[in-house]
Write an enzyme that holds these catalytic residues in place. Sequence first.
Site, PDB file in Angstrom:
ATOM      1  CB  ALA A  28      -0.927   0.000   1.208  1.00 25.57           C
ATOM      2  N   GLY A  30       3.352   1.575  -1.953  1.00 23.89           N
ATOM      3  CA  GLY A  30       4.062   1.551  -3.237  1.00 23.89           C
ATOM      4  C   GLY A  30       3.449   2.447  -4.303  1.00 23.89           C
ATOM      5  CE  LYS A 205      -3.798   0.446 -21.693  1.00 21.05           C
ATOM      6  NZ  LYS A 205      -3.455   1.776 -21.229  1.00 21.05           N
ATOM      7  CG  HIS A 263       0.389  -5.200 -21.654  1.00 25.00           C
ATOM      8  ND1 HIS A 263      -0.362  -5.639 -20.596  1.00 25.00           N
ATOM      9  CD2 HIS A 263       1.346  -4.416 -21.110  1.00 25.00           C
ATOM     10  CE1 HIS A 263       0.120  -5.129 -19.468  1.00 25.00           C
ATOM     11  NE2 HIS A 263       1.156  -4.382 -19.756  1.00 25.00           N
TER      12      HIS A 263
END
Length: 518
Positions: A28, A30, A205, A263
């Site tokens: 948390a 980071g 996305k 990706h």
Amino acid sequence: MGENPIGWRGGFCVEVSPVPNTLVIFGASGDLTHRKLIPALFSLYRKKLFHEKSRIIGCARTLMDDDAFREKTRQTLKVFCNGKCDEKKLEEFLKKVFYVSGPYDDTSTYKRISERIEGIEEEIACPNAGRVYYLSTPVNLYGTIVECLGEAGLVTENYEGLPWRNVIIEKPFGHDLESSKKLDRELRLILQERQIYRIDHYLGKETVQNILMMRFANRIFEPIWNNHYIENVQITVAESIGVEHRAGYYEQAGLLRDMFQNHVLQMLALVAMEAPPSFEANKVRDEKVKLLSSIRPFNKDRIFEDIVRAQYAPGIIDGREVPGYRQEEGINPESMIETYAAARLFIDNWRWQGVPFYLRSGKRMKKRLSEIVITFKRVPHSIFIPIRAQDLAPNVLVLNVQPEEGLALTIQAKQPGPKLCMGGLTLDFKYDEVFKGEKPEAYERLLLDCMLGDQTLFIRSDNIENAWSLLTPVLDAWQNSSDEKSAGQLYKYSSGSWGPEEADDLMYRDGYSWRNPD
Ligand code: BG6
């Protein structure tokens, strides 16, 4: 239609609000938490898609109390809102944020988390609310954290999967086939596959989600979406940024692991997969697995003819001089890590037999650009003599994922003037011009889906395995040919260019070239 030139006529929109739950973020303090997760959660809250009774517990080694973490969160959100946060909403949201500090391998940390959760569930009067655990820590801690969660009874569900306990895992999921299988085995000792949400933020996305909508909510594409009509497909994921402050990670990873394994291959799967029977998580993921497992493995004897690796050298981007990879802070001056890769692939099934897929991705390229370019075959015969069939440019469909989200179709059309006069005309649709206002961030979608128990946009373990099976032989071959003169050599490209010439050759050999916008 109002001012809208394209004629968007509304549509069917279905959004479900999650029930109360507790979200525990490991890592948390980071970068990811504050750059992406907290803003995404706040955004959901503003849209009433984060339940009033839901709570967030940050967990990290850094010593902090609730107030200090709230203050850090406040600062994060002020930057996110550009100083224009709705103060009331911000303060309401901050009241939902808590913090537990402690080492990730210490059972007492999990005891404190457990007590915190129980206290919260009592306060909101939702015993056994659902829980999301977000692992945003270094990857070598995943096994330990899940094991400790298991020992503390924090991820236990009954046989019906209730009360649900979901675990989100950030990439990289292993660094090759063996390590990913090992990690999977460790997770599966404690968790069911239905509890594991492996993130690939590209899938969240909007424009990546649009690939399936465009293909399967329209009738016109499917009949031409095959080797009878399509000549080749290019997928580019280019970034203009360099390695930035991630030297430690990147020197271990390199581009193939960082971008291709996830990706780029996920985008390929969405473009090329068959229609699933429904938009349901496992149905969609079954089709992706089928597609990824149909990719022809790289031929061992000519691996380097089909995949090129390179590293950025100094250059100029946006008029600014930038250093080469080896000169970046924290990078080994003799590093052999690739920051660019380009590959030529074939898919061995009926639909795609013979159609080359060219994939490339790199850092410090000319501009940020993620797109899919579908080039159709030329007309079989020209009736417009003396204009020959080969003089007529092929139709090209560009699906622009970022930054100018949209799609463009180039066709041949009559130009005013002489009777025989034609040229390319581009029908260009830009998301921003049609859908005004903020687009949801990828992490918003993915966090919401996890809270709703929807795994469609998350990666299943067999998908990860397919991707590593394809790429591990390449990584091994590169590893074994690390001298600068060997066949698998690491080429150089100037920062601010579109990559090395050797990647151009990959396409020239077949008579094609990359679409390199100015
Ligand atoms: C991450 C990679 O997964 O994706 C980064 O680790 C990369 O190296 C980033 O910069 C790109 O994401 P986006 O959304 O900015 O295209």
